[in-house]
Design a protein around this motif. Structure first.
Motif, PDB file in Angstrom:
ATOM      1  N   THR A  42      50.793  39.266  32.189  1.00  0.00           N
ATOM      2  CA  THR A  42      51.316  38.713  33.448  1.00  0.00           C
ATOM      3  C   THR A  42      52.139  39.729  34.216  1.00  0.00           C
ATOM      4  O   THR A  42      52.595  39.451  35.323  1.00  0.00           O
ATOM      5  N   THR A  76      48.283  30.916  37.107  1.00  0.00           N
ATOM      6  CA  THR A  76      49.145  32.065  36.809  1.00  0.00           C
ATOM      7  C   THR A  76      48.436  33.358  37.194  1.00  0.00           C
ATOM      8  O   THR A  76      47.214  33.489  37.036  1.00  0.00           O
ATOM      9  N   ASP A  77      49.201  34.330  37.700  1.00  0.00           N
ATOM     10  CA  ASP A  77      48.665  35.648  38.040  1.00  0.00           C
ATOM     11  C   ASP A  77      48.624  36.531  36.793  1.00  0.00           C
ATOM     12  O   ASP A  77      49.604  36.611  36.042  1.00  0.00           O
ATOM     13  N   TYR A  78      47.491  37.202  36.593  1.00  0.00           N
ATOM     14  CA  TYR A  78      47.321  38.134  35.471  1.00  0.00           C
ATOM     15  C   TYR A  78      46.851  39.490  35.999  1.00  0.00           C
ATOM     16  O   TYR A  78      46.201  39.573  37.050  1.00  0.00           O
ATOM     17  N   PHE A  79      47.183  40.532  35.232  1.00  0.00           N
ATOM     18  CA  PHE A  79      46.771  41.888  35.564  1.00  0.00           C
ATOM     19  C   PHE A  79      46.057  42.490  34.356  1.00  0.00           C
ATOM     20  O   PHE A  79      46.307  42.108  33.209  1.00  0.00           O
ATOM     21  N   GLY A  98      43.606  42.449  39.133  1.00  0.00           N
ATOM     22  CA  GLY A  98      44.282  41.186  38.871  1.00  0.00           C
ATOM     23  C   GLY A  98      43.431  39.986  39.222  1.00  0.00           C
ATOM     24  O   GLY A  98      42.407  40.092  39.898  1.00  0.00           O
ATOM     25  N   SER A 100      43.923  35.295  39.396  1.00  0.00           N
ATOM     26  CA  SER A 100      44.762  34.104  39.210  1.00  0.00           C
ATOM     27  C   SER A 100      43.936  33.022  38.548  1.00  0.00           C
ATOM     28  O   SER A 100      42.823  32.716  39.006  1.00  0.00           O
TER      29      SER A 100
END
Length: 221
Positions: A42, A76-79, A98, A100
């Protein structure tokens, strides 16, 4: 090593409420297939492996590779970022990518007609038309009366667990020459939905076999 080792991140796909598929692409092996890692979390860890929350080893790769991330948090935002390495060195993707995760929605389910009906059995079928970004748990309700969309009005129920496409259940122990009804319900964290209609079928008369096997020779030679 005649050519420099290079790798880039692939675009995320199959993004759901709790999973997504990510990967990397080796654009130049430098003469030796490199080992690929996917770092993700995250927080964007950049090109410092120690700052990433998670990593996945994809092994030696000469072109593209991908992996499915599971157990993610919805909305949720992920990278993520790919790293490739071989004896000639290592190379990060030029930038982090990234995505979401989706917010779950109630699923939709279809009642298909029963098939393989005999005097004591039938194959009850259905299909998840839309998972709502989170694969639902499926329950088949059945009985001799149509309970509609009220679970307590049905005689019996069968929990098929998590489903994301076509499904079926072979039901046995039915009475011959009887009418039966069934309807499917799908439920995920966003809610539950019923199939739009109830399906009906009638069992046939039980046919007694006239041939009886009374002797078997095993490996008689």
């Amino acid at each position: 090593q005649e050519e420099r080792l290079r790798g880039i991140a692939a675009i995320a796909s199959e993004i759901a409420a709790d999973s997504a598929t990510v990967g990397g692409l080796v654009t130049d092996t430098g003469g030796e297939d490199p080992t690929m890692f996917i770092y993700w979390g995250t927080v964007d860890g950049g090109t410092n492996a120690d700052t990433w929350q998670n990593s996945i080893l994809l092994g030696a790769q000469g072109s593209s590779a991908s992996t499915k991330l599971i157990g993610l948090t919805s909305g949720t935002d992920y990278f993520y970022r790919a790293l490739v390495t071989n004896d000639g060195g290592s190379d990060w993707a030029a930038s982090s990518s990234g995505f979401s995760t989706r917010t779950p929605q109630p699923p939709s389910v279809i009642n298909n007609s029963a098939n393989g009906v005999t005097g004591s059995s039938a194959n009850l079928r259905g299909e998840i038309a839309n998972t709502g970004f989170e694969a639902p748990t499926v329950t088949i309700y059945y009985g001799t009366t149509d309970g509609g969309t009220i679970s307590n009005l049905w005689d019996h129920s069968i929990n098929l667990g998590i489903q994301d496409g076509k499904f079926s259940f072979f039901l046995t122990g039915l009475d011959p020459l009887s009418n039966f009804f069934f309807r499917v319900q799908a439920r995920n964290s966003a809610g539950s939905t019923w199939a739009s209609t109830t399906q009906a079928f009638s069992t046939t008369q039980i046919v007694t076999n006239s041939i009886v096997i009374n002797e078997i020779h095993y490996d008689h030679d």
